[in-house]
Design a protein around this motif. Sequence first.
Motif, mmCIF file in Angstrom:
data_model
loop_
_atom_site.group_PDB
_atom_site.id
_atom_site.type_symbol
_atom_site.label_atom_id
_atom_site.label_comp_id
_atom_site.label_asym_id
_atom_site.label_seq_id
_atom_site.Cartn_x
_atom_site.Cartn_y
_atom_site.Cartn_z
ATOM 1 N N ALA A 195 -55.545 46.546 -23.041
ATOM 2 C CA ALA A 195 -56.702 45.819 -22.527
ATOM 3 C C ALA A 195 -57.054 46.353 -21.143
ATOM 4 O O ALA A 195 -56.170 46.772 -20.389
ATOM 5 N N THR A 196 -58.352 46.333 -20.816
ATOM 6 C CA THR A 196 -58.806 46.709 -19.470
ATOM 7 C C THR A 196 -58.884 45.439 -18.636
ATOM 8 O O THR A 196 -59.731 44.569 -18.895
ATOM 9 N N ILE A 197 -57.983 45.307 -17.664
ATOM 10 C CA ILE A 197 -57.881 44.097 -16.844
ATOM 11 C C ILE A 197 -58.459 44.384 -15.450
ATOM 12 O O ILE A 197 -58.227 45.459 -14.878
ATOM 13 N N ILE A 198 -59.214 43.408 -14.928
ATOM 14 C CA ILE A 198 -59.756 43.542 -13.567
ATOM 15 C C ILE A 198 -58.770 42.880 -12.604
ATOM 16 O O ILE A 198 -58.598 41.653 -12.615
ATOM 17 N N ARG A 199 -58.074 43.693 -11.805
ATOM 18 C CA ARG A 199 -57.092 43.194 -10.840
ATOM 19 C C ARG A 199 -57.461 43.689 -9.447
ATOM 20 O O ARG A 199 -57.606 44.897 -9.231
ATOM 21 N N ASN A 200 -57.631 42.745 -8.523
ATOM 22 C CA ASN A 200 -58.008 43.076 -7.140
ATOM 23 C C ASN A 200 -59.263 43.938 -7.095
ATOM 24 O O ASN A 200 -59.381 44.881 -6.299
ATOM 25 N N GLU A 215 -55.972 35.996 -16.480
ATOM 26 C CA GLU A 215 -56.512 37.285 -16.052
ATOM 27 C C GLU A 215 -57.824 37.563 -16.775
ATOM 28 O O GLU A 215 -58.109 36.988 -17.832
ATOM 29 N N VAL A 216 -58.631 38.459 -16.195
ATOM 30 C CA VAL A 216 -59.965 38.730 -16.739
ATOM 31 C C VAL A 216 -60.008 40.125 -17.358
ATOM 32 O O VAL A 216 -59.633 41.119 -16.719
ATOM 33 N N MET A 217 -60.459 40.197 -18.606
ATOM 34 C CA MET A 217 -60.615 41.471 -19.312
ATOM 35 C C MET A 217 -62.065 41.939 -19.215
ATOM 36 O O MET A 217 -62.988 41.110 -19.267
ATOM 37 N N LEU A 218 -62.249 43.221 -19.124
ATOM 38 C CA LEU A 218 -63.581 43.813 -19.220
ATOM 39 C C LEU A 218 -63.750 44.360 -20.636
ATOM 40 O O LEU A 218 -62.957 45.185 -21.097
ATOM 41 N N ILE A 219 -64.777 43.870 -21.331
ATOM 42 C CA ILE A 219 -65.033 44.307 -22.705
ATOM 43 C C ILE A 219 -66.359 45.060 -22.721
ATOM 44 O O ILE A 219 -67.426 44.470 -22.492
ATOM 45 N N ARG A 220 -66.303 46.339 -22.969
ATOM 46 C CA ARG A 220 -67.503 47.173 -22.999
ATOM 47 C C ARG A 220 -68.145 47.169 -24.398
ATOM 48 O O ARG A 220 -67.476 46.838 -25.382
ATOM 49 N N LYS A 224 -63.278 46.664 -29.293
ATOM 50 C CA LYS A 224 -62.690 45.470 -29.887
ATOM 51 C C LYS A 224 -62.046 44.630 -28.792
ATOM 52 O O LYS A 224 -61.530 45.162 -27.804
ATOM 53 N N ILE A 225 -62.071 43.318 -28.990
ATOM 54 C CA ILE A 225 -61.507 42.399 -27.999
ATOM 55 C C ILE A 225 -60.004 42.313 -28.225
ATOM 56 O O ILE A 225 -59.563 41.997 -29.334
ATOM 57 N N MET A 269 -69.012 42.280 -21.271
ATOM 58 C CA MET A 269 -68.600 40.912 -20.955
ATOM 59 C C MET A 269 -67.298 40.928 -20.155
ATOM 60 O O MET A 269 -66.461 41.814 -20.349
ATOM 61 N N GLU A 270 -67.175 39.948 -19.288
ATOM 62 C CA GLU A 270 -65.889 39.672 -18.658
ATOM 63 C C GLU A 270 -65.322 38.431 -19.336
ATOM 64 O O GLU A 270 -65.988 37.404 -19.424
ATOM 65 N N VAL A 271 -64.090 38.561 -19.826
ATOM 66 C CA VAL A 271 -63.488 37.495 -20.626
ATOM 67 C C VAL A 271 -62.168 37.056 -19.988
ATOM 68 O O VAL A 271 -61.291 37.895 -19.731
ATOM 69 N N GLU A 272 -62.044 35.761 -19.767
ATOM 70 C CA GLU A 272 -60.795 35.221 -19.216
ATOM 71 C C GLU A 272 -59.800 34.981 -20.345
ATOM 72 O O GLU A 272 -60.116 34.336 -21.349
ATOM 73 N N ILE A 273 -58.598 35.541 -20.218
ATOM 74 C CA ILE A 273 -57.570 35.414 -21.262
ATOM 75 C C ILE A 273 -57.071 33.970 -21.336
ATOM 76 O O ILE A 273 -56.722 33.368 -20.323
ATOM 77 N N THR A 274 -57.049 33.416 -22.544
ATOM 78 C CA THR A 274 -56.595 32.026 -22.732
ATOM 79 C C THR A 274 -55.311 31.922 -23.554
ATOM 80 O O THR A 274 -54.717 30.855 -23.626
ATOM 81 N N LYS A 275 -54.893 33.026 -24.190
ATOM 82 C CA LYS A 275 -53.675 32.965 -25.013
ATOM 83 C C LYS A 275 -52.872 34.244 -24.860
ATOM 84 O O LYS A 275 -53.426 35.326 -24.691
ATOM 85 N N TRP A 276 -51.540 34.110 -24.936
ATOM 86 C CA TRP A 276 -50.657 35.278 -24.947
ATOM 87 C C TRP A 276 -50.899 36.074 -26.218
ATOM 88 O O TRP A 276 -51.416 35.550 -27.215
#
Length: 692
Positions: A195-200, A215-220, A224-225, A269-276
């Motif tokens: 996953a592409t995660i936006i950190r700092n 954490e927030v994922m960047l989905i281009r 696939k998510i 989209m920027e997507v906030e992760i809700t599940k492991w």
Amino acid sequence: MRQHYRLEGLSCANCAAKFEKNIRELPEVKEVQLNFGASKLMVDGAASVEDLERAGAFDGIKVRQENEKAPTRIPFWKTGEAKSMFASLPFLIGGWLLLLQYGEEFPAAIGLFALSIVIGGHRLLRTGLVNLFKWEFDMKTLMTIAIIGAAIIGEWGEGAVVVFLFAISEVLERYSMDRARNSIRSLMEIAPQQATIIRNGLEEVTAVEDTKIGEVMLIRPGQKIPLDGKVKSGSSFVNQAAITGESVSVLKSAGDEVFAGTLNEEGAMEVEITKWAEDTTLAKIIHLVEEAQAEKAPSQAFIDRFAKYYTPAIMVIALLVAVIPPLLFGAVWTEWIYSGLAVLVVGCPCALVISTPVAIVTAIGHAAKKGVLIKGGVHLENAGNIRTVAFDKTGTLTEGKPAVTAVDSFSEMDENEILAYAAAIERYSQHPLAKAIVQKAKDLPAVYAENFQSKTGRGVQAVIDGELYWVGRVEAAQELADEVEQKMDSLRSQGQTIMLFGRGDEILGSIAAADTIREESKSIVQRLYEAGVKNTVMLTGDHRMSAAGIAQKLGITQVEAELLPEDKLQKIKELQNGKGKIAMVGDGINDAPALAIADVGIAMGGAGTDTALETADIAFMADDLHQLPSTIRLSRKTLKIIKQNVVFALGLKVLALLLIIPGWLTLWLAIFADMGATLLVVLNSLRLMKWK
């Protein structure tokens, strides 16, 4: 310590049972569970992968950690078994050419046949001899006895043909089982591993196992998510076919839920992760499907019990065929020993044992790809025997989004006041009718209520300006004026629901609301009848007249109205007494008790609804009623194929055994009958993959 593993090369149900038994005998193993359908293994103990592979060495079974990437699949014709089979073929052909020219006793012909047997059957003979010394009689033991017996009585050519045909059977059976497992395997490969995660403020590509909730994922576009989450910013159409089976993409924007394995089509989209990673909806589906494939259906349990007695019986019959004619009637020993060996070969139970699980595995795995989660073979079989379908009304037959259609006053309060006061009370409720009232009153001056209370199945109440006001069912009122009753009956006959509004013991007015019937509901009910369902029932808390109006429009045969939640449970019990197998269709939340007690509980909109996944026997991941008649048809087709498989498996063997009487049953014909039965069973089951 419990460890989970994936298996490669597990294609035979008998071999799976032996593999499990071998692991159970390892001193460091406390418990073992082998899932043949999913090709998965659970071991509680300190056994290493090497120990486990030694336990499965008799069939070349390979073991890997559950999260370890699967090896690249090689074509079935490049496997070790296939190479041995092809390598033995020239010797087999050469032996038969010499035999036809110089006769059965020609040493060179015997030598070529012996080479063909050793090259093509060395794995079979090695395993069969070990089993024989351990007094374990499975398919390979029976084949080994037959091959050695054929050599002893001089039938080298037929022994070689048996080895070659058996090798073909093994290769094709393994290929077919891999095809049957493809549905679940393809599900496992849907979600990306990174996953592409936006950190700092920076983008960082990381393994999904190393991400954290929040954490927030960047989905281009076009990606696939990787994990379940909620859209934080941006919007895009997302193809959810992998989870729900829906072919039409769904627009997702801020606040909407998205699932791992679905495809982002257009926007970023920027997507906030809700599940492991291990808790995503896709992971749950895979886990539940694998558990379902491990659960034995009633027909499979019966076949397994039958096979326990069938194999010893075949061995006794083979022995009697070999010795009784020579002993009692002076027949030629070699001829009847040969016939006894042919009985051993034709009597192998492989086709019979695999007749049910291969159909169950194929049906459950393929249904999951279409967005239908069937949680076990027993539920698949039960769905095939459904005679009555009971529906919850709201959210199942209707959209579950009612709108207020009329407000009437029976007092000094005007309609807007009644609506504003009712909305103040209903603001605290989650009921669909409450949301309709709040939505209708959104532009009216706000009224504030306190001390809210809900009376299950009767209504709600709260204190406004020091007085107790309530909104509730008409049935809770003691008596109504005749003109009020007539007006309500008129609205009910149109399928509308009436709620009374009052203060203390006084009725001040009424609110009418109507829920939109789903466009597809009428055609779905008709398709159910076409699929063999005899009765349909609507279960609802609505007034009988309102419910009857909707049922008449849809063609539903029976209405049970004015039910409290606990009453639905009782009605299902009553229906079970006289209407055959009952399916209950609901949303999986309010209907949980009724879903649990029905023969088949079917939940709508399972994607993202943990209650539906946990409670129901079958969950439709999309909120789509079209999947109901299709699933019943799939279940009935599966039952039909299982019956056909059993007939194929036993019928071909009985037919071959009858050939003993005129003396026509040869060893190669026996193995051909056994191989034919196995392949017919597997190929017949794979027809379920064409289900739409």
